[in-house]
Design an enzyme around this catalytic site. Structure first.
Site, PDB file in Angstrom:
ATOM      1  N   HIS A   1     -18.508  35.853   7.616  1.00 48.09           N
ATOM      2  CA  HIS A   1     -18.495  36.385   6.259  1.00 48.09           C
ATOM      3  C   HIS A   1     -18.774  35.229   5.301  1.00 48.09           C
ATOM      4  O   HIS A   1     -18.453  34.071   5.594  1.00 48.09           O
ATOM      5  CB  HIS A   1     -17.134  36.979   5.933  1.00 48.09           C
ATOM      6  CG  HIS A   1     -16.819  38.250   6.649  1.00 48.09           C
ATOM      7  ND1 HIS A   1     -15.884  39.137   6.187  1.00 48.09           N
ATOM      8  CD2 HIS A   1     -17.306  38.784   7.801  1.00 48.09           C
ATOM      9  CE1 HIS A   1     -15.800  40.165   7.005  1.00 48.09           C
ATOM     10  NE2 HIS A   1     -16.645  39.969   8.000  1.00 48.09           N
TER      11      HIS A   1
ATOM     12  N   GLU B   1     -17.271  34.279   2.667  1.00 44.96           N
ATOM     13  CA  GLU B   1     -16.066  33.537   2.290  1.00 44.96           C
ATOM     14  C   GLU B   1     -15.676  32.526   3.368  1.00 44.96           C
ATOM     15  O   GLU B   1     -15.369  31.374   3.072  1.00 44.96           O
ATOM     16  CB  GLU B   1     -14.863  34.478   2.081  1.00 44.96           C
ATOM     17  CG  GLU B   1     -15.079  35.523   1.016  1.00 44.96           C
ATOM     18  CD  GLU B   1     -15.532  36.860   1.576  1.00 44.96           C
ATOM     19  OE1 GLU B   1     -14.998  37.884   1.123  1.00 44.96           O
ATOM     20  OE2 GLU B   1     -16.415  36.887   2.451  1.00 44.96           O
TER      21      GLU B   1
ATOM     22  N   CYS C   1     -11.833  40.871   2.566  1.00 40.47           N
ATOM     23  CA  CYS C   1     -11.239  41.720   3.599  1.00 40.47           C
ATOM     24  C   CYS C   1      -9.960  41.055   4.115  1.00 40.47           C
ATOM     25  O   CYS C   1      -9.624  39.946   3.690  1.00 40.47           O
ATOM     26  CB  CYS C   1     -12.241  41.907   4.742  1.00 40.47           C
ATOM     27  SG  CYS C   1     -12.483  40.405   5.729  1.00 40.47           S
TER      28      CYS C   1
ATOM     29  N   CYS D   1     -10.644  37.457   5.473  1.00 40.73           N
ATOM     30  CA  CYS D   1     -10.990  36.487   4.438  1.00 40.73           C
ATOM     31  C   CYS D   1      -9.821  36.220   3.496  1.00 40.73           C
ATOM     32  O   CYS D   1      -9.592  35.081   3.093  1.00 40.73           O
ATOM     33  CB  CYS D   1     -12.217  36.959   3.676  1.00 40.73           C
ATOM     34  SG  CYS D   1     -13.698  37.004   4.727  1.00 40.73           S
TER      35      CYS D   1
END
Length: 150
Positions: A52, A54, A82, A85
């Site tokens: 991801h 992040e 999410c 993260c």
């Protein structure tokens, strides 16, 4: 650098993710108003469920700063983090997260759950929602409407 200026940079990363066929999420890490690094979603490209924007941004920031503790840093990201993260925000000791679009299905900075505020985790990250929200949402809508057409 303002939160809005940082989000503009994150949006550029999200555009690059969209162009690469990824879910259009981008992130930028800052310390003292200076950009440390930026990243975009790369799960499809890297065949990595943890890639991801992040996570990639936090990893690179820690490498560049020489410390996994990202105290004094702000992460600007186009979509609400999410659970994975948001957990990384807490574990990295990040000061702030600024995000654009809320994620009512998986968002863990206020939508579904507020992981950074859970006292059991002793987190310190504060968050701010809705920065350049319309632009962030428009990119996501473009991506998902394209999927539906296929």
């Amino acid at each position: 650098m303002t939160d809005e200026e940082a989000m503009d940079l994150a949006l550029a990363q999200a555009e690059a993710a969209l162009a690469a066929g990824e879910v259009p999420v981008g992130a930028v890490l800052l310390r003292d108003g200076q950009v440390i690094c930026a990243a975009r979603n790369r799960r499809e490209e890297l065949h990595d469920p943890t890639a991801h924007a992040e996570i990639l941004c936090l990893r690179e920031g820690a490498r560049l700063l020489g410390d996994w503790r990202l105290r004094g840093c702000t992460l600007a990201v186009t979509l609400e983090p999410c659970p994975m993260c948001a957990g990384a925000l807490v574990m990295s000791q990040l000061d702030r997260c600024v995000f654009g679009a809320a994620d009512p299905d998986r968002g863990c900075c206020g939508s579904v759950y507020d992981l950074p505020a859970d006292p059991a985790l002793q987190g310190r990250a504060r968050w701010r929602a809705g920065v350049r929200e319309a632009e962030c949402r428009a990119l996501l809508d473009r991506f998902f409407s394209g999927l539906r057409r296929r």
